[in-house]
Scaffold this motif. Structure first.
Motif, PDB file in Angstrom:
ATOM      1  N   THR A  40       0.839  -1.205   0.000  1.00  0.00           N
ATOM      2  CA  THR A  40       0.000   0.000   0.000  1.00  0.00           C
ATOM      3  C   THR A  40       0.868   1.247   0.000  1.00  0.00           C
ATOM      4  OG1 THR A  40      -1.733  -1.189   1.187  1.00  0.00           O
ATOM      5  CG2 THR A  40      -1.843   1.215   1.226  1.00  0.00           C
ATOM      6  N   ASP A  41       1.885   1.249   0.802  1.00  0.00           N
ATOM      7  CA  ASP A  41       2.805   2.384   0.869  1.00  0.00           C
ATOM      8  C   ASP A  41       3.441   2.635  -0.493  1.00  0.00           C
ATOM      9  OD1 ASP A  41       4.455   4.340   2.572  1.00  0.00           O
ATOM     10  OD2 ASP A  41       6.014   3.132   1.588  1.00  0.00           O
ATOM     11  N   GLU A  42       3.896   1.577  -1.139  1.00  0.00           N
ATOM     12  CA  GLU A  42       4.527   1.717  -2.451  1.00  0.00           C
ATOM     13  C   GLU A  42       3.537   2.219  -3.497  1.00  0.00           C
ATOM     14  OE1 GLU A  42       6.271  -2.098  -3.207  1.00  0.00           O
ATOM     15  OE2 GLU A  42       7.895  -1.784  -1.769  1.00  0.00           O
ATOM     16  N   ALA A  43       2.287   1.731  -3.432  1.00  0.00           N
ATOM     17  CA  ALA A  43       1.269   2.166  -4.388  1.00  0.00           C
ATOM     18  C   ALA A  43       0.964   3.652  -4.234  1.00  0.00           C
ATOM     19  CB  ALA A  43      -0.005   1.340  -4.209  1.00  0.00           C
ATOM     20  N   VAL A  44       0.850   4.109  -3.000  1.00  0.00           N
ATOM     21  CA  VAL A  44       0.587   5.530  -2.755  1.00  0.00           C
ATOM     22  C   VAL A  44       1.752   6.370  -3.251  1.00  0.00           C
ATOM     23  CG1 VAL A  44       0.270   7.279  -0.961  1.00  0.00           C
ATOM     24  CG2 VAL A  44      -0.978   5.128  -0.823  1.00  0.00           C
ATOM     25  N   ARG A  45       2.953   5.924  -2.989  1.00  0.00           N
ATOM     26  CA  ARG A  45       4.129   6.685  -3.422  1.00  0.00           C
ATOM     27  C   ARG A  45       4.232   6.725  -4.947  1.00  0.00           C
ATOM     28  NH1 ARG A  45       7.281   8.121   0.838  1.00  0.00           N
ATOM     29  NH2 ARG A  45       6.775   7.059   2.790  1.00  0.00           N
ATOM     30  N   ARG A  46       3.911   5.613  -5.620  1.00  0.00           N
ATOM     31  CA  ARG A  46       3.924   5.583  -7.089  1.00  0.00           C
ATOM     32  C   ARG A  46       2.907   6.571  -7.655  1.00  0.00           C
ATOM     33  NH1 ARG A  46       3.782  -0.015  -6.808  1.00  0.00           N
ATOM     34  NH2 ARG A  46       1.644   0.023  -7.541  1.00  0.00           N
ATOM     35  N   ALA A  72       1.638   9.188  -6.156  1.00  0.00           N
ATOM     36  CA  ALA A  72       2.073  10.553  -5.846  1.00  0.00           C
ATOM     37  C   ALA A  72       3.134  11.023  -6.839  1.00  0.00           C
ATOM     38  CB  ALA A  72       2.601  10.624  -4.415  1.00  0.00           C
ATOM     39  N   ARG A  73       4.068  10.135  -7.189  1.00  0.00           N
ATOM     40  CA  ARG A  73       5.100  10.503  -8.167  1.00  0.00           C
ATOM     41  C   ARG A  73       4.477  10.791  -9.530  1.00  0.00           C
ATOM     42  NH1 ARG A  73       8.131   6.570  -5.589  1.00  0.00           N
ATOM     43  NH2 ARG A  73       7.569   4.992  -7.115  1.00  0.00           N
ATOM     44  N   LEU A  74       3.555   9.927  -9.956  1.00  0.00           N
ATOM     45  CA  LEU A  74       2.908  10.113 -11.250  1.00  0.00           C
ATOM     46  C   LEU A  74       2.136  11.423 -11.311  1.00  0.00           C
ATOM     47  CD1 LEU A  74       1.571   6.524 -11.949  1.00  0.00           C
ATOM     48  CD2 LEU A  74       3.310   7.738 -13.254  1.00  0.00           C
ATOM     49  N   LYS A  75       1.483  11.760 -10.217  1.00  0.00           N
ATOM     50  CA  LYS A  75       0.676  12.979 -10.183  1.00  0.00           C
ATOM     51  C   LYS A  75       1.497  14.198  -9.784  1.00  0.00           C
ATOM     52  CE  LYS A  75      -3.576  12.678  -9.043  1.00  0.00           C
ATOM     53  NZ  LYS A  75      -4.867  12.573  -8.387  1.00  0.00           N
ATOM     54  N   GLN A  76       2.729  13.961  -9.386  1.00  0.00           N
ATOM     55  CA  GLN A  76       3.619  15.024  -8.916  1.00  0.00           C
ATOM     56  C   GLN A  76       2.964  15.821  -7.785  1.00  0.00           C
ATOM     57  OE1 GLN A  76       4.798  17.229 -12.414  1.00  0.00           O
ATOM     58  NE2 GLN A  76       6.103  15.561 -13.126  1.00  0.00           N
ATOM     59  N   LYS A  77       2.489  15.061  -6.798  1.00  0.00           N
ATOM     60  CA  LYS A  77       1.841  15.653  -5.634  1.00  0.00           C
ATOM     61  C   LYS A  77       2.388  14.999  -4.381  1.00  0.00           C
ATOM     62  CE  LYS A  77      -2.375  16.956  -7.964  1.00  0.00           C
ATOM     63  NZ  LYS A  77      -3.818  17.002  -7.915  1.00  0.00           N
ATOM     64  N   GLY A  78       2.083  15.603  -3.249  1.00  0.00           N
ATOM     65  CA  GLY A  78       2.513  15.048  -1.975  1.00  0.00           C
ATOM     66  C   GLY A  78       1.673  13.840  -1.576  1.00  0.00           C
ATOM     67  N   LEU A  79       2.174  13.105  -0.602  1.00  0.00           N
ATOM     68  CA  LEU A  79       1.486  11.899  -0.152  1.00  0.00           C
ATOM     69  C   LEU A  79       0.111  12.219   0.420  1.00  0.00           C
ATOM     70  CD1 LEU A  79       4.444   9.984   1.543  1.00  0.00           C
ATOM     71  CD2 LEU A  79       3.449   9.587  -0.714  1.00  0.00           C
ATOM     72  N   THR A  80       0.019  13.251   1.252  1.00  0.00           N
ATOM     73  CA  THR A  80      -1.259  13.587   1.892  1.00  0.00           C
ATOM     74  C   THR A  80      -2.292  13.963   0.840  1.00  0.00           C
ATOM     75  OG1 THR A  80      -0.132  14.334   3.881  1.00  0.00           O
ATOM     76  CG2 THR A  80      -2.379  15.108   3.561  1.00  0.00           C
ATOM     77  N   GLU A  81      -1.904  14.810  -0.103  1.00  0.00           N
ATOM     78  CA  GLU A  81      -2.842  15.231  -1.139  1.00  0.00           C
ATOM     79  C   GLU A  81      -3.254  14.049  -2.017  1.00  0.00           C
ATOM     80  OE1 GLU A  81      -3.271  18.691  -4.552  1.00  0.00           O
ATOM     81  OE2 GLU A  81      -1.337  18.367  -3.595  1.00  0.00           O
TER      82      GLU A  81
END
Length: 78
Positions: free
Chosen positions: A10-16, A18-27
């Motif tokens: 789950t952590d890796e999916a959220v980080r991926r 976030a990178r794709l959207k160029q946004k922070g984790l919380t957003e």
């Protein structure tokens, strides 16, 4: 407030995401959860969507033509 994600996948999916959207984790998490809530709460049930499509298709006149092999071959100039 804190949210702790202890599942590696789950952590890796959220980080991926976030990178794709160029946004922070919380957003990224907030947007994902809000989108899912909209989908679950506000979405039109599949049966209703299919019924609407069926009503729309019924507006078209029946031609009596069959979509057989010859029809599809004619689309491809065969």
């Amino acid at each position: 407030m804190a949210l702790s994600i202890r599942d590696r996948e789950t952590d890796e999916a959220v980080r991926r995401l976030a990178r794709l959207k160029q946004k922070g984790l919380t957003e990224t998490i907030r947007e994902a959860v809000e989108n899912e809530l909209k989908r679950v709460q506000g979405g039109t049930p599949l049966v209703k969507r299919i019924e609407a499509l069926h009503r729309e298709l019924e507006k078209y006149p029946r031609t009596g033509m069959k979509a057989d092999k010859a029809f599809f071959d004619s689309l491809n100039d065969e």
